[in-house]
Every structure is written in structure tokens, then in C-alpha cells.
Scaffold this motif. Sequence first.
Motif, mmCIF file in Angstrom:
data_model
loop_
_atom_site.group_PDB
_atom_site.id
_atom_site.type_symbol
_atom_site.label_atom_id
_atom_site.label_comp_id
_atom_site.label_asym_id
_atom_site.label_seq_id
_atom_site.Cartn_x
_atom_site.Cartn_y
_atom_site.Cartn_z
ATOM 1 N N VAL A 127 18.798 -47.135 -50.553
ATOM 2 C CA VAL A 127 19.928 -47.499 -49.688
ATOM 3 C C VAL A 127 20.442 -46.266 -48.961
ATOM 4 O O VAL A 127 20.325 -45.145 -49.438
ATOM 5 C CB VAL A 127 21.078 -48.163 -50.492
ATOM 6 C CG1 VAL A 127 20.619 -49.465 -51.111
ATOM 7 C CG2 VAL A 127 21.624 -47.226 -51.566
ATOM 8 N N SER A 128 20.999 -46.494 -47.794
ATOM 9 C CA SER A 128 21.617 -45.399 -47.052
ATOM 10 C C SER A 128 23.116 -45.407 -47.335
ATOM 11 O O SER A 128 23.677 -46.422 -47.747
ATOM 12 C CB SER A 128 21.338 -45.535 -45.560
ATOM 13 O OG SER A 128 21.846 -46.741 -45.078
ATOM 14 N N PHE A 179 32.302 -45.702 -52.883
ATOM 15 C CA PHE A 179 32.793 -47.012 -52.470
ATOM 16 C C PHE A 179 31.611 -47.834 -51.961
ATOM 17 O O PHE A 179 30.850 -47.352 -51.122
ATOM 18 C CB PHE A 179 33.842 -46.882 -51.361
ATOM 19 C CG PHE A 179 35.041 -46.082 -51.764
ATOM 20 C CD1 PHE A 179 36.160 -46.721 -52.268
ATOM 21 C CD2 PHE A 179 35.048 -44.705 -51.673
ATOM 22 C CE1 PHE A 179 37.277 -45.995 -52.656
ATOM 23 C CE2 PHE A 179 36.147 -43.962 -52.059
ATOM 24 C CZ PHE A 179 37.264 -44.613 -52.556
ATOM 25 N N ILE A 180 31.480 -49.035 -52.487
ATOM 26 C CA ILE A 180 30.480 -49.979 -51.988
ATOM 27 C C ILE A 180 31.264 -51.120 -51.366
ATOM 28 O O ILE A 180 31.967 -51.837 -52.076
ATOM 29 C CB ILE A 180 29.544 -50.469 -53.110
ATOM 30 C CG1 ILE A 180 28.823 -49.277 -53.735
ATOM 31 C CG2 ILE A 180 28.561 -51.499 -52.561
ATOM 32 C CD1 ILE A 180 27.984 -49.612 -54.952
ATOM 33 N N SER A 211 22.943 -55.650 -57.639
ATOM 34 C CA SER A 211 23.671 -56.776 -57.046
ATOM 35 C C SER A 211 24.742 -56.283 -56.075
ATOM 36 O O SER A 211 24.876 -56.806 -54.978
ATOM 37 C CB SER A 211 24.297 -57.634 -58.136
ATOM 38 O OG SER A 211 25.029 -58.678 -57.577
ATOM 39 N N LEU A 212 25.486 -55.252 -56.476
ATOM 40 C CA LEU A 212 26.509 -54.683 -55.588
ATOM 41 C C LEU A 212 25.885 -54.129 -54.309
ATOM 42 O O LEU A 212 26.488 -54.173 -53.252
ATOM 43 C CB LEU A 212 27.271 -53.569 -56.300
ATOM 44 C CG LEU A 212 28.431 -53.953 -57.188
ATOM 45 C CD1 LEU A 212 28.982 -52.718 -57.897
ATOM 46 C CD2 LEU A 212 29.525 -54.618 -56.399
ATOM 47 N N MET A 225 22.873 -55.167 -44.765
ATOM 48 C CA MET A 225 22.994 -53.942 -45.521
ATOM 49 C C MET A 225 24.466 -53.676 -45.834
ATOM 50 O O MET A 225 25.327 -53.863 -44.995
ATOM 51 C CB MET A 225 22.403 -52.782 -44.723
ATOM 52 C CG MET A 225 22.613 -51.493 -45.450
ATOM 53 S SD MET A 225 21.715 -50.023 -44.906
ATOM 54 C CE MET A 225 20.072 -50.556 -44.721
ATOM 55 N N VAL A 226 24.727 -53.237 -47.040
ATOM 56 C CA VAL A 226 26.096 -52.956 -47.450
ATOM 57 C C VAL A 226 26.512 -51.567 -46.978
ATOM 58 O O VAL A 226 25.678 -50.685 -46.775
ATOM 59 C CB VAL A 226 26.273 -53.063 -48.982
ATOM 60 C CG1 VAL A 226 25.988 -54.458 -49.471
ATOM 61 C CG2 VAL A 226 25.428 -52.058 -49.717
ATOM 62 N N ASN A 227 27.806 -51.394 -46.809
ATOM 63 C CA ASN A 227 28.357 -50.105 -46.427
ATOM 64 C C ASN A 227 28.712 -49.325 -47.683
ATOM 65 O O ASN A 227 29.459 -49.817 -48.532
ATOM 66 C CB ASN A 227 29.600 -50.300 -45.551
ATOM 67 C CG ASN A 227 30.145 -48.976 -45.078
ATOM 68 O OD1 ASN A 227 29.452 -48.225 -44.415
ATOM 69 N ND2 ASN A 227 31.387 -48.691 -45.425
ATOM 70 N N ILE A 228 28.181 -48.114 -47.791
ATOM 71 C CA ILE A 228 28.444 -47.257 -48.942
ATOM 72 C C ILE A 228 29.017 -45.947 -48.427
ATOM 73 O O ILE A 228 28.422 -45.292 -47.571
ATOM 74 C CB ILE A 228 27.151 -46.977 -49.733
ATOM 75 C CG1 ILE A 228 26.510 -48.279 -50.186
ATOM 76 C CG2 ILE A 228 27.449 -46.063 -50.923
ATOM 77 C CD1 ILE A 228 25.090 -48.121 -50.680
ATOM 78 N N ASP A 229 30.181 -45.581 -48.948
ATOM 79 C CA ASP A 229 30.810 -44.300 -48.623
ATOM 80 C C ASP A 229 30.871 -43.467 -49.893
ATOM 81 O O ASP A 229 31.217 -43.981 -50.965
ATOM 82 C CB ASP A 229 32.239 -44.492 -48.106
ATOM 83 C CG ASP A 229 32.295 -45.186 -46.760
ATOM 84 O OD1 ASP A 229 31.299 -45.151 -46.011
ATOM 85 O OD2 ASP A 229 33.353 -45.770 -46.453
#
Length: 87
Positions: free
Chosen positions: A27-28, A58-59, A81-82, A1-5
Motif C-alpha cells: 500500500v502507498s 491514520f487509515i 481489512s482496514l 485505495m484507502v488513504n493512509i497518513d
Amino acid sequence: MVNIDIYTSRSCPYCVRAKALLKSKGVSFNEFEVDGNPELIVESVKRSDGMRTVPQIFIEKYHVGGYDDLSSLDQDGKLDSLLGLNN
């Protein structure tokens, strides 16, 4: 899982839209509400190379920008994709 802020403000309609778009993707994300928090404002401005508006998204280490930028990525078929949803 990607980090998203995402840096947001309670009174910002674009923040609401950005969060809704991310939620629609399943997504979280980490939300940082800048209202009344000067440290978070400074952090957001620094991370975004001087942008003082919200939301700032930010991803991973990629600075997306605001809601319009996030929406454009989605419309162009690049957001999934991101977010790691094409894997």
C-alpha cells in the motif's frame, strides 16, 4: 485505495518499521516528516488526541496509533481489512 497518513521522524526506528510493514502490504501512504516542522507536530498531536510520539498512523479517519498498534492489528489479522486488502 484507502488513504493512509503517517507522521514520522528521521531518527525514529519505529517509524522505519511502520513504513516497512505498510510497504510489505503493497500500500502507498502519505508521509509527513515532523522534524523541524512545528505545524506538522501540532497537526499530528491534534489528530491523535494529544499523542506526542511518532509514528502516528491514520487509515482513513481511523487513528491506529503507533507502530506497536499497527503491528498488533497485523498479528490479529485485522490490518488487511482496514487497508482494503480483503476485498
